[in-house]
Design an enzyme around this catalytic site. Structure first.
Site, mmCIF file in Angstrom:
data_model
loop_
_atom_site.group_PDB
_atom_site.id
_atom_site.type_symbol
_atom_site.label_atom_id
_atom_site.label_comp_id
_atom_site.label_asym_id
_atom_site.label_seq_id
_atom_site.Cartn_x
_atom_site.Cartn_y
_atom_site.Cartn_z
ATOM 1 N N SER A 16 0.801 -1.234 0.000
ATOM 2 C CA SER A 16 0.000 0.000 0.000
ATOM 3 C C SER A 16 0.833 1.283 0.000
ATOM 4 O O SER A 16 0.498 2.223 -0.739
ATOM 5 C CB SER A 16 -0.975 0.008 1.183
ATOM 6 O OG SER A 16 -1.926 -0.990 0.978
ATOM 7 N N LYS A 64 -10.205 -5.734 9.903
ATOM 8 C CA LYS A 64 -11.262 -5.203 9.019
ATOM 9 C C LYS A 64 -12.656 -5.259 9.644
ATOM 10 O O LYS A 64 -13.507 -4.440 9.325
ATOM 11 C CB LYS A 64 -11.261 -5.956 7.691
ATOM 12 C CG LYS A 64 -10.113 -5.576 6.773
ATOM 13 C CD LYS A 64 -10.261 -6.263 5.427
ATOM 14 C CE LYS A 64 -9.139 -5.877 4.509
ATOM 15 N NZ LYS A 64 -9.275 -6.463 3.162
ATOM 16 N N ASP A 100 -12.734 -2.832 -1.268
ATOM 17 C CA ASP A 100 -12.281 -4.107 -1.860
ATOM 18 C C ASP A 100 -13.197 -4.564 -2.996
ATOM 19 O O ASP A 100 -12.732 -4.994 -4.055
ATOM 20 C CB ASP A 100 -12.202 -5.214 -0.799
ATOM 21 C CG ASP A 100 -10.945 -5.112 0.044
ATOM 22 O OD1 ASP A 100 -9.961 -4.502 -0.425
ATOM 23 O OD2 ASP A 100 -10.945 -5.633 1.168
ATOM 24 N N GLU A 152 -20.564 -25.028 6.038
ATOM 25 C CA GLU A 152 -21.575 -24.333 6.857
ATOM 26 C C GLU A 152 -21.468 -22.807 6.705
ATOM 27 O O GLU A 152 -22.465 -22.090 6.763
ATOM 28 C CB GLU A 152 -21.429 -24.695 8.351
ATOM 29 C CG GLU A 152 -21.764 -26.130 8.706
ATOM 30 C CD GLU A 152 -20.668 -27.120 8.315
ATOM 31 O OE1 GLU A 152 -19.531 -26.690 8.008
ATOM 32 O OE2 GLU A 152 -20.962 -28.340 8.304
ATOM 33 N N GLY A 236 -4.933 -11.052 -8.392
ATOM 34 C CA GLY A 236 -5.562 -9.978 -7.621
ATOM 35 C C GLY A 236 -4.782 -8.673 -7.547
ATOM 36 O O GLY A 236 -5.162 -7.779 -6.775
HETATM 37 P P1 NDP Z 1 -9.611 -15.449 5.884
HETATM 38 O O1 NDP Z 1 -8.572 -16.040 6.774
HETATM 39 O O2 NDP Z 1 -10.653 -14.568 6.456
HETATM 40 O O3 NDP Z 1 -10.392 -16.648 5.134
HETATM 41 C C1 NDP Z 1 -9.684 -17.698 4.551
HETATM 42 C C2 NDP Z 1 -10.600 -18.499 3.634
HETATM 43 O O4 NDP Z 1 -9.781 -19.431 2.911
HETATM 44 C C3 NDP Z 1 -11.664 -19.320 4.365
HETATM 45 O O5 NDP Z 1 -12.804 -19.404 3.554
HETATM 46 C C4 NDP Z 1 -10.960 -20.701 4.470
HETATM 47 O O6 NDP Z 1 -11.852 -21.792 4.552
HETATM 48 C C5 NDP Z 1 -10.258 -20.761 3.140
HETATM 49 N N1 NDP Z 1 -9.111 -21.674 3.128
HETATM 50 C C6 NDP Z 1 -7.960 -21.553 3.836
HETATM 51 N N2 NDP Z 1 -7.116 -22.576 3.525
HETATM 52 C C7 NDP Z 1 -7.762 -23.350 2.625
HETATM 53 C C8 NDP Z 1 -7.416 -24.544 1.924
HETATM 54 N N3 NDP Z 1 -6.237 -25.142 2.086
HETATM 55 N N4 NDP Z 1 -8.314 -25.071 1.057
HETATM 56 C C9 NDP Z 1 -9.515 -24.465 0.855
HETATM 57 N N5 NDP Z 1 -9.908 -23.335 1.492
HETATM 58 C C10 NDP Z 1 -9.034 -22.774 2.369
HETATM 59 O O7 NDP Z 1 -8.783 -14.712 4.718
HETATM 60 P P2 NDP Z 1 -9.323 -13.538 3.786
HETATM 61 O O8 NDP Z 1 -10.691 -13.925 3.350
HETATM 62 O O9 NDP Z 1 -9.125 -12.230 4.433
HETATM 63 O O10 NDP Z 1 -8.305 -13.567 2.550
HETATM 64 C C11 NDP Z 1 -8.378 -14.546 1.537
HETATM 65 C C12 NDP Z 1 -7.389 -14.224 0.435
HETATM 66 O O11 NDP Z 1 -7.781 -13.059 -0.290
HETATM 67 C C13 NDP Z 1 -5.979 -13.968 0.941
HETATM 68 O O12 NDP Z 1 -5.110 -14.739 0.159
HETATM 69 C C14 NDP Z 1 -5.759 -12.495 0.701
HETATM 70 O O13 NDP Z 1 -4.402 -12.210 0.379
HETATM 71 C C15 NDP Z 1 -6.646 -12.243 -0.512
HETATM 72 N N6 NDP Z 1 -7.080 -10.834 -0.601
HETATM 73 C C16 NDP Z 1 -6.687 -10.107 -1.692
HETATM 74 C C17 NDP Z 1 -7.082 -8.793 -1.834
HETATM 75 C C18 NDP Z 1 -6.648 -8.019 -3.042
HETATM 76 O O14 NDP Z 1 -6.785 -6.786 -3.040
HETATM 77 N N7 NDP Z 1 -6.168 -8.659 -4.090
HETATM 78 C C19 NDP Z 1 -7.898 -8.115 -0.817
HETATM 79 C C20 NDP Z 1 -8.298 -8.972 0.281
HETATM 80 C C21 NDP Z 1 -7.868 -10.282 0.371
HETATM 81 P P3 NDP Z 1 -12.432 -22.293 5.986
HETATM 82 O O15 NDP Z 1 -13.603 -21.414 6.278
HETATM 83 O O16 NDP Z 1 -12.780 -23.708 5.744
HETATM 84 O O17 NDP Z 1 -11.315 -22.120 6.977
#
Ligand code: NDP
Length: 270
Positions: A16, A64, A100, A152, A236
């Site tokens: 950023s 966030k 976002d 879920e 992204g």
């Molecule tokens: P969170 O930790 O809030 O959520 C993670 C998610 O990934 C959950 O749905 C989790 O599933 C899933 N997950 C984790 N590991 C695995 C796996 N091995 N197989 C399948 N599903 C998996 O993270 P965020 O939602 O904040 O971020 C997600 C991604 O988005 C990050 O990589 C981040 O860098 C990217 N991002 C990019 C942005 C951009 O501007 N380009 C902006 C914001 C985020 P479960 O619920 O089962 O744990």
């Protein structure tokens, strides 16, 4: 000179500051933009301290959601998603926005993809997926399918957004039989950080489908899977630059054009 910062924990990896300096340079504006590591226990206290010194902050993981609770004014998007990534300090108030979803939609549009009337698969149910879903739905896609490792969480999202969007948009859980309908597959999981396999098998989708990975900076298993299946893909980085440009617009009242965004993306790649 106006001062801004991104706060999070960890924060060292954040692009950023570089992006905001490039945005400022493109319109001949002088500003300061810093990275601030904030201790999780100190979060609200630190925000109130920073309020006196900074004009605005970007908020990243893991704050966030927590920032929403201490904000005085929130956009509808922030209220519905429960997540904010941009705050402005104005008249001693904390105003919260989420850019976002805007960044994602703008990046897709710049790529030539129109969400309206498309069928979309959103994989993930964490902060990123929940943060962008409102903007996607507000573009009036034909259908929105949700999928997550912990199913879920996707089920709760289906219930929540069906209640919010009592419209013609079909919102339901993803199943194998809808693969051929889907125009856009968005990977909003962090699976690339902890797994060497794609969170979804990309075989069986239609040839024209676009695969979008919110991760950037490396070829992820999801992108590799798209390549193996001859599908179009995008990472992204454009979303990141576009969400920053929207924060910049909110704070400085200056809109950055798509050509400048593209130039900044190119500079970040080198
Ligand atoms: P969170 O930790 O809030 O959520 C993670 C998610 O990934 C959950 O749905 C989790 O599933 C899933 N997950 C984790 N590991 C695995 C796996 N091995 N197989 C399948 N599903 C998996 O993270 P965020 O939602 O904040 O971020 C997600 C991604 O988005 C990050 O990589 C981040 O860098 C990217 N991002 C990019 C942005 C951009 O501007 N380009 C902006 C914001 C985020 P479960 O619920 O089962 O744990």
């Amino acid at each position: 000179m106006k001062k801004f910062a991104v706060i999070g924990n960890p924060i060292n990896h954040s692009l950023s500051p570089i992006i905001h300096q490039l945005l400022a340079k493109s319109v001949n504006l002088n500003l300061k933009y810093e990275k601030i590591l904030v201790d999780e226990d100190n979060f609200p206290k630190r925000i109130f301290e920073l309020k006196n010194e900074y004009s605005g902050l970007n908020i990243t993981l893991p704050f966030k959601q927590r920032i929403v609770d201490i904000s005085n004014e929130k956009t509808l998007e922030v209220m519905l998603t429960g997540s904010a990534n941009t705050i402005s300090f104005e008249n001693n108030l904390i105003k919260a926005d989420n850019t976002d979803g805007y960044g994602l939609i703008k990046d897709l549009n710049d790529f030539g993809f129109d969400v309206k009337d498309s069928s979309i698969l959103l994989i993930g149910a964490g902060g990123a997926a929940n943060g962008v879903i409102y903007r996607i739905l507000s573009q009036n896609p034909r259908a929105m399918y949700l999928h997550n490792r912990t199913i879920e969480k996707s089920m709760s999202m289906v219930t929540k957004w069906r209640n919010e969007y009592k419209s013609s948009i079909e919102i339901k859980l993803f199943s194998e039989d809808v693969k051929k309908n889907i125009d856009l597959i968005i990977n909003a999981t962090s699976s690339s950080l902890n797994s060497s396999i794609s969170p979804i098998n990309l075989s069986g989708f239609k040839k024209q489908a676009l695969c979008y990975d919110m991760m950037y900076g490396k070829k992820t298993p999801f992108i590799n899977c798209a390549i193996e299946n001859n599908l179009k893909f995008l990472d992204g980085l454009g979303m990141l630059v576009n969400q920053a440009a929207e924060s910049f617009r909110i704070w400085n009242n200056v809109k950055i054009d798509s050509l400048t965004i593209k130039k900044i993306k190119d500079e970040l790649l080198y």
